[in-house]
Design an enzyme around this catalytic site. Structure first.
Site, short mmCIF file in Angstrom:
data_model
loop_
_atom_site.label_atom_id
_atom_site.label_comp_id
_atom_site.label_asym_id
_atom_site.label_seq_id
_atom_site.Cartn_x
_atom_site.Cartn_y
_atom_site.Cartn_z
N LYS A 185 -15.85 4.68 26.02
CA LYS A 185 -16.72 3.96 26.01
C LYS A 185 -16.80 3.08 26.88
O LYS A 185 -16.24 1.72 26.11
CB LYS A 185 -18.01 3.59 25.16
CG LYS A 185 -19.37 3.39 25.75
CD LYS A 185 -20.18 2.31 24.60
CE LYS A 185 -19.91 1.23 24.71
NZ LYS A 185 -20.01 0.83 26.47
N GLU A 261 -9.75 -6.34 19.41
CA GLU A 261 -9.14 -8.08 20.27
C GLU A 261 -10.08 -8.40 21.01
O GLU A 261 -11.23 -7.82 21.87
CB GLU A 261 -8.44 -6.75 21.29
CG GLU A 261 -7.10 -5.90 21.39
CD GLU A 261 -6.02 -7.35 21.05
OE1 GLU A 261 -6.31 -8.28 21.28
OE2 GLU A 261 -5.15 -6.37 20.65
N GLU A 392 -16.35 -19.95 23.71
CA GLU A 392 -15.71 -19.52 25.27
C GLU A 392 -16.49 -19.75 26.02
O GLU A 392 -17.57 -19.88 26.20
CB GLU A 392 -15.35 -18.43 25.20
CG GLU A 392 -14.43 -17.39 24.28
CD GLU A 392 -14.60 -16.01 24.32
OE1 GLU A 392 -15.50 -15.20 24.51
OE2 GLU A 392 -13.59 -15.46 25.19
P1 NAP Z 1 -19.66 -7.19 24.60
O1 NAP Z 1 -20.07 -8.25 24.52
O2 NAP Z 1 -18.14 -7.76 22.70
O3 NAP Z 1 -19.16 -6.14 24.45
C1 NAP Z 1 -17.96 -5.39 24.22
C2 NAP Z 1 -17.58 -3.78 24.73
O4 NAP Z 1 -18.68 -3.74 23.55
C3 NAP Z 1 -18.68 -3.44 25.76
O5 NAP Z 1 -18.45 -2.18 26.37
C4 NAP Z 1 -19.63 -2.93 25.29
O6 NAP Z 1 -20.92 -2.12 25.56
C5 NAP Z 1 -19.85 -2.78 23.85
N1 NAP Z 1 -20.94 -3.24 23.13
C6 NAP Z 1 -21.33 -3.99 22.83
N2 NAP Z 1 -22.67 -3.77 21.49
C7 NAP Z 1 -21.83 -2.56 21.21
C8 NAP Z 1 -22.46 -2.44 20.46
N3 NAP Z 1 -23.50 -2.20 19.46
N4 NAP Z 1 -21.64 -1.31 19.51
C9 NAP Z 1 -20.78 -0.88 20.08
N5 NAP Z 1 -20.29 -1.01 21.45
C10 NAP Z 1 -21.18 -2.12 21.60
O7 NAP Z 1 -17.97 -8.15 25.09
P2 NAP Z 1 -18.35 -8.25 26.86
O8 NAP Z 1 -18.81 -9.62 27.02
O9 NAP Z 1 -18.16 -7.54 27.58
O10 NAP Z 1 -16.93 -8.91 26.35
C11 NAP Z 1 -16.33 -10.30 27.18
C12 NAP Z 1 -15.76 -10.44 25.10
O11 NAP Z 1 -14.42 -10.07 25.29
C13 NAP Z 1 -14.62 -12.31 25.09
O12 NAP Z 1 -15.22 -12.43 24.23
C14 NAP Z 1 -13.46 -12.04 25.82
O13 NAP Z 1 -12.51 -12.75 24.95
C15 NAP Z 1 -13.19 -10.21 25.07
N6 NAP Z 1 -11.92 -9.82 25.18
C16 NAP Z 1 -10.88 -10.34 24.70
C17 NAP Z 1 -9.71 -9.93 25.54
C18 NAP Z 1 -8.52 -9.56 24.39
O14 NAP Z 1 -8.00 -9.32 24.42
N7 NAP Z 1 -8.04 -10.27 23.28
C19 NAP Z 1 -10.09 -8.76 26.19
C20 NAP Z 1 -10.59 -8.97 26.70
C21 NAP Z 1 -11.85 -9.92 26.83
P3 NAP Z 1 -22.29 -2.59 26.58
O15 NAP Z 1 -22.20 -4.39 27.42
O16 NAP Z 1 -22.41 -1.87 27.28
O17 NAP Z 1 -23.30 -2.91 25.90
#
Ligand code: NAP
Length: 490
Positions: A185, A261, A392
């Site tokens: 997803k 991650e 962040e």
């Molecule tokens: P996010 O809001 O946590 O979303 C990540 C993924 O989770 C998206 O596919 C999102 O889908 C999904 N998601 C959100 N709520 C969910 C729920 N309740 N149940 C299941 N899936 C859910 O993060 P983001 O804003 O996309 O990404 C940025 C974050 O990722 C930052 O904090 C960054 O540091 C972190 N990141 C970490 C790494 C690493 O390797 N450590 C790498 C890249 C990014 P939808 O958006 O479609 O809801």
């Protein structure tokens, strides 16, 4: 062909349906949602909006395919990945245009991400045939231990929008190599790169049902039932710490294996004895890769008192010289932020730091639309109580402060619940080792501003996550260990 025509052509050629059991199909409710270009807000296309029923169908397909796929010859699993690597590289230019259109990063960075993403497939193609086990004589001499490695089983893979393809291949590569089936997803903001990737891996020969893809605007409603279903055996998630924590709670129910991650708050430390040219180059990479929207982005700069002024000045000069615009335009180095929420967050973090005494060396104010642009910004004398020291920033803002001693900077660097990566510039080998050992992060960039490499173990400690992706250990996340105790008598 101009930029708009190129985008139209690649978007047109990208699937927009769900992939379930090898079939591309519409969402069961017939719904769809829009994908926008963050540079101008234009709608690129509509993609299928999966419902919870589609989620169950995708998991059914993954469960059904698991037994045959787990027994598939490792060499063939590897060859599928290798073919997918070749296809990704052959289509790199179109895939880069697609990624820039939906995510905003400059085209040159999108090309780099496609190559980085493809490299995970090449790496894990080579790992598929190196899954080994063990044999040992029991200490009492009367038994034998046979240790075998088996696929974990059907996996759920959830990826973020900031690296829409590489965060996918970093999970799909080892899952395919290990013999796991999966439901993938992607983030709703950037589904197109994953749809294109699914098409490519299907073309590379992946059997039906091994990879099932759900695009949805209701990620929680679709994924939670799958996490709680009991048939999936693992969740691998990349995203924010807040969502990761919620998913960990959901995983506790069925005791799922997890790889997490999560977010970061990387310190970037420059000692007086550093090669300052290299430190500024490294700072540009660590800060500006992906417009600052990276978990590995340098979030806090600490420069030792003897070089702090010069370092900040040179960084501000380089940041101020970057070209801002739509990532699709030639020569652009800084694209738009992903959305208005991200732009507002960066704006309020900068305003808060300035209100607490920070000096703006360059940038410092959001730009007019269309698009969600924020200019490269350098702040000096950022105080420890500024909110951006603890969260962040996820944008092109570099807050710098100075320090006197090694102990002082280590205390500051480790004073965060996050622990993904830190960066360290020094020419003193003993200090390099000492400080690297004391930094509480899963990765350290020592005199270099990028750590990501498919052949190395990527991951964090503390609130930055659990497990590692890439390197020799990447495949371990998708394998179970089974031990057979053999009685052989005395
Ligand atoms: P996010 O809001 O946590 O979303 C990540 C993924 O989770 C998206 O596919 C999102 O889908 C999904 N998601 C959100 N709520 C969910 C729920 N309740 N149940 C299941 N899936 C859910 O993060 P983001 O804003 O996309 O990404 C940025 C974050 O990722 C930052 O904090 C960054 O540091 C972190 N990141 C970490 C790494 C690493 O390797 N450590 C790498 C890249 C990014 P939808 O958006 O479609 O809801």
């Amino acid at each position: 062909m101009d930029a708009t025509e190129r985008v139209d052509a690649v978007v047109k050629g990208t699937p927009k349906q769900l992939l379930i059991g090898g079939q591309w199909r519409d969402a069961s409710g017939g719904g769809s949602f829009a994908v926008e270009n963050p540079a101008d807000g234009a709608v690129l296309c509509e993609v299928a909006d999966a419902t919870p029923a589609d989620g169950v169908a995708a998991l059914d397909a993954a469960v059904q395919a698991q037994e045959a796929w787990g027994g598939h010859p490792p060499r063939e699993r590897g060859e599928i990945l290798r073919r997918a690597y070749d296809l990704l590289m052959d289509r790199r230019e179109d895939l880069a245009v697609l990624m820039t259109a939906e995510m905003g990063k400059p085209l040159a960075e999108a090309r780099t991400e496609i190559a980085y993403a493809a490299e995970f497939f090449r790496w894990f193609a080579e790992e598929a045939v190196r899954i080994d086990g063990g044999y040992a004589v029991a200490p009492n001499g009367q038994g034998r231990f046979l240790v075998m490695r088996q696929p974990v089983g059907p996996c759920l893979l959830i990826t973020p929008w900031n690296f829409p393809m590489a965060m996918g291949t970093r999970k799909i590569g080892p899952a395919v190599a290990a013999g796991c089936t999966m439901v993938v997803k992607p983030a709703a903001q950037t589904p197109l790169s994953m749809l294109a990737l699914a098409q490519i891996i299907q073309e590379a020969g992946l059997p039906d049902g091994v990879l099932n893809l759900l695009t949805t605007s209701s990620s929680g409603a679709v994924m939670e039932p799958l996490i709680r279903d009991g048939r999936a055996r693992k969740l691998s998630f990349t995203g924010s710490t807040a969502v990761g924590r919620l998913l960990l709670e959901q995983c506790a129910d069925q005791v799922l294996r997890t790889s997490m991650e999560l977010g970061g708050n990387a310190p970037f430390i420059v000692f007086d004895d550093a090669d300052l040219d290299a430190a500024v180059d490294g700072a540009m990479l660590a800060k500006m890769r992906n417009i600052g929207e990276a978990c590995t982005a340098a979030n806090r700069f600490y420069a030792q008192a003897g070089v702090a002024g010069e370092f900040s000045r040179r960084l501000a000069e380089r940041m101020g010289a970057l070209t801002i615009g739509s990532g699709l335009d030639d020569g652009v180095q800084v694209g738009p932020l992903i959305d208005a929420v991200a732009q507002d967050k960066v704006t309020s973090l900068v305003d808060d730091a300035v209100a607490r005494g920070a000096r703006v060396l360059v940038g410092g104010k959001p730009m007019e639309g269309p698009g969600h642009f924020y200019p490269p910004t350098v702040l000096a004398d950022v105080s420890d109580d500024a909110a951006m020291r603890h969260e962040e920033i996820f944008g092109p803002v570099a807050p710098v402060s100075s320090f006197q001693t090694e102990d002082e900077v280590l205390t500051a660097a480790n004073d965060t619940p996050y622990g993904l990566v830190s960066y360290l510039y020094t020419r003193d080998l003993a200090r390099a080792m000492r400080v690297s050992e004391r930094l509480e992060t899963g990765m350290v960039g020592l005199n270099q501003g990028v750590v990501s490499n498919p052949a190395a173990p990527f991951g964090g400690v503390k609130h930055s996550g659990l497990g590692r992706e890439g390197g020799r250990v990447g495949i371990e996340e998708f394998l179970e260990t089974k031990y057979v105790a053999m009685h052989v008598g005395s």
